[in-house]
Design a protein around this motif. Sequence first.
Motif, PDB file in Angstrom:
ATOM      1  N   ILE A   2       0.838  -1.196   0.000  1.00 34.63           N
ATOM      2  CA  ILE A   2       0.000   0.000   0.000  1.00 34.63           C
ATOM      3  C   ILE A   2       0.876   1.251   0.000  1.00 34.63           C
ATOM      4  O   ILE A   2       1.809   1.369   0.783  1.00 34.63           O
ATOM      5  CB  ILE A   2      -0.921   0.017   1.234  1.00 34.63           C
ATOM      6  CG1 ILE A   2      -1.909  -1.152   1.174  1.00 34.63           C
ATOM      7  CG2 ILE A   2      -1.686   1.324   1.313  1.00 34.63           C
ATOM      8  CD1 ILE A   2      -2.818  -1.241   2.372  1.00 34.63           C
ATOM      9  N   VAL A   3       0.546   2.167  -0.904  1.00 39.08           N
ATOM     10  CA  VAL A   3       1.205   3.475  -0.904  1.00 39.08           C
ATOM     11  C   VAL A   3       0.482   4.332   0.125  1.00 39.08           C
ATOM     12  O   VAL A   3      -0.624   4.817  -0.126  1.00 39.08           O
ATOM     13  CB  VAL A   3       1.143   4.132  -2.297  1.00 39.08           C
ATOM     14  CG1 VAL A   3       1.817   5.497  -2.261  1.00 39.08           C
ATOM     15  CG2 VAL A   3       1.803   3.238  -3.338  1.00 39.08           C
ATOM     16  N   PHE A 120      -4.898  -5.285  -5.960  1.00 38.23           N
ATOM     17  CA  PHE A 120      -4.247  -6.471  -6.516  1.00 38.23           C
ATOM     18  C   PHE A 120      -4.085  -7.512  -5.420  1.00 38.23           C
ATOM     19  O   PHE A 120      -3.479  -7.245  -4.374  1.00 38.23           O
ATOM     20  CB  PHE A 120      -2.878  -6.114  -7.107  1.00 38.23           C
ATOM     21  CG  PHE A 120      -2.959  -5.113  -8.225  1.00 38.23           C
ATOM     22  CD1 PHE A 120      -3.204  -5.515  -9.522  1.00 38.23           C
ATOM     23  CD2 PHE A 120      -2.795  -3.760  -7.965  1.00 38.23           C
ATOM     24  CE1 PHE A 120      -3.287  -4.590 -10.552  1.00 38.23           C
ATOM     25  CE2 PHE A 120      -2.873  -2.824  -8.985  1.00 38.23           C
ATOM     26  CZ  PHE A 120      -3.124  -3.247 -10.290  1.00 38.23           C
ATOM     27  N   GLY A 121      -4.651  -8.689  -5.664  1.00 39.82           N
ATOM     28  CA  GLY A 121      -4.565  -9.753  -4.669  1.00 39.82           C
ATOM     29  C   GLY A 121      -5.218  -9.386  -3.358  1.00 39.82           C
ATOM     30  O   GLY A 121      -4.775  -9.812  -2.294  1.00 39.82           O
ATOM     31  N   GLY A 122      -6.267  -8.580  -3.442  1.00 42.38           N
ATOM     32  CA  GLY A 122      -6.975  -8.157  -2.243  1.00 42.38           C
ATOM     33  C   GLY A 122      -6.299  -7.045  -1.468  1.00 42.38           C
ATOM     34  O   GLY A 122      -6.767  -6.664  -0.396  1.00 42.38           O
ATOM     35  N   VAL A 123      -5.190  -6.511  -1.998  1.00 39.79           N
ATOM     36  CA  VAL A 123      -4.460  -5.430  -1.328  1.00 39.79           C
ATOM     37  C   VAL A 123      -4.567  -4.157  -2.160  1.00 39.79           C
ATOM     38  O   VAL A 123      -4.277  -4.170  -3.363  1.00 39.79           O
ATOM     39  CB  VAL A 123      -2.973  -5.803  -1.126  1.00 39.79           C
ATOM     40  CG1 VAL A 123      -2.218  -4.659  -0.455  1.00 39.79           C
ATOM     41  CG2 VAL A 123      -2.859  -7.064  -0.296  1.00 39.79           C
ATOM     42  N   ALA A 124      -4.990  -3.067  -1.537  1.00 37.12           N
ATOM     43  CA  ALA A 124      -5.121  -1.789  -2.238  1.00 37.12           C
ATOM     44  C   ALA A 124      -3.744  -1.187  -2.497  1.00 37.12           C
ATOM     45  O   ALA A 124      -2.885  -1.171  -1.608  1.00 37.12           O
ATOM     46  CB  ALA A 124      -5.971  -0.821  -1.421  1.00 37.12           C
ATOM     47  N   PRO A 128      -6.683   3.485   0.920  1.00 41.71           N
ATOM     48  CA  PRO A 128      -8.047   3.973   0.666  1.00 41.71           C
ATOM     49  C   PRO A 128      -8.516   5.032   1.666  1.00 41.71           C
ATOM     50  O   PRO A 128      -9.380   5.844   1.349  1.00 41.71           O
ATOM     51  CB  PRO A 128      -8.896   2.695   0.770  1.00 41.71           C
ATOM     52  CG  PRO A 128      -8.087   1.750   1.599  1.00 41.71           C
ATOM     53  CD  PRO A 128      -6.656   2.058   1.290  1.00 41.71           C
ATOM     54  N   LYS A 129      -7.931   5.043   2.861  1.00 43.46           N
ATOM     55  CA  LYS A 129      -8.341   6.019   3.867  1.00 43.46           C
ATOM     56  C   LYS A 129      -7.767   7.407   3.575  1.00 43.46           C
ATOM     57  O   LYS A 129      -8.294   8.409   4.066  1.00 43.46           O
ATOM     58  CB  LYS A 129      -7.897   5.564   5.258  1.00 43.46           C
ATOM     59  CG  LYS A 129      -8.580   4.294   5.727  1.00 43.46           C
ATOM     60  CD  LYS A 129      -8.117   3.910   7.123  1.00 43.46           C
ATOM     61  CE  LYS A 129      -8.793   2.642   7.606  1.00 43.46           C
ATOM     62  NZ  LYS A 129      -8.326   2.246   8.973  1.00 43.46           N
ATOM     63  N   ASN A 130      -6.685   7.463   2.820  1.00 42.12           N
ATOM     64  CA  ASN A 130      -6.053   8.744   2.496  1.00 42.12           C
ATOM     65  C   ASN A 130      -5.727   8.794   0.999  1.00 42.12           C
ATOM     66  O   ASN A 130      -4.622   9.160   0.609  1.00 42.12           O
ATOM     67  CB  ASN A 130      -4.770   8.931   3.310  1.00 42.12           C
ATOM     68  CG  ASN A 130      -5.029   8.969   4.801  1.00 42.12           C
ATOM     69  OD1 ASN A 130      -5.559   9.930   5.334  1.00 42.12           O
ATOM     70  ND2 ASN A 130      -4.664   7.900   5.492  1.00 42.12           N
TER      71      ASN A 130
END
Length: 316
Positions: A2-3, A120-124, A128-130
């Motif tokens: 996640i970035v 991707f693979g269930g990982v954002a 998503p919060k920021n």
Amino acid sequence: MIVSLNAFFWLLGILLFVIGGIIVSDRAHPKRFLAGGFWIVYGVIFLAGDRLPTDVVGVLVIAMAVVAGIGGVVGAKPNMPSEDARRTSAKRLGNTLFLPALTIPLVTVVGTLLAPRLVFGGVALIDPKNATLASFGIGCVVALIFACVLTRDSAQQSVKEARRLVDALSWAVVLPQLLGMLGLVFADAGVGKAVAHLITAYIDLDYRLLAVAVYCAGMAIFTIIMGNGFAAFPVMTGGVAVPVLIGVFHGNPAPIAAIGMFSGYCGTLLTPMAANYNIVPAALLELPNKYGVIRAQVPTAIALLIVNIVLLNAFM
């Protein structure tokens, strides 16, 4: 992976740490240890602030305030290319110089809109919060790379330019963050409730237009006082928007928050407290009147504030 915002906090911390080191090593700087130490401490807060005890972070912030207060954060004479070299470069690049700056909002908008789908693979991919702030950070990195390619210069030169800008802006760089935190302090201290009590005691808010005008004007006035719309927002929203506009008139929170912040920005145009917007540019441009920027912005600020009141009353 996640970035997230933490990645950009670390990146900013590293940049500030490097800038501080460059200043400390600059023997021509009039106060290299104080000024360099200021930016190194600021960098440490970004790098490890969430891992340090809150008391330690508080001491570091107070130390920064003391250094700034005694005039320790001063700039050195910038080491810039000759005027002929700069003119030649400007002539070669022309208006394409604006493209890297325009890249930032473009990437921010695209990233914000696509963030829910970048999984991707269930990982954002983007937090998503920021999503907006993370996309903004990505936009800044993309713009930096684009600028280096466009100007045929190196990342090292970008760090030197960042140091020159930090020298020019001085401690005013820190103001937005500190004033934003001031808003949270005011909210926790119950200033919003006190404002609500005073306003309702002396102003009849039974009329929606009057309540809207009080909220928008209050946002502008508190921003003028505190220099930052983010500091004014929790005070006026907690004091007027939530109990009156939403609680009594059942207003839609989305336009209330958006137009309320825009009203606060009208106050930003009118205050020397927003030093990095209004005072520093006057100094950089060597204007004869240090308040010249504010004077030029007064008509725009007042006109926009009136428009905001009308819009909020219509759409809330």
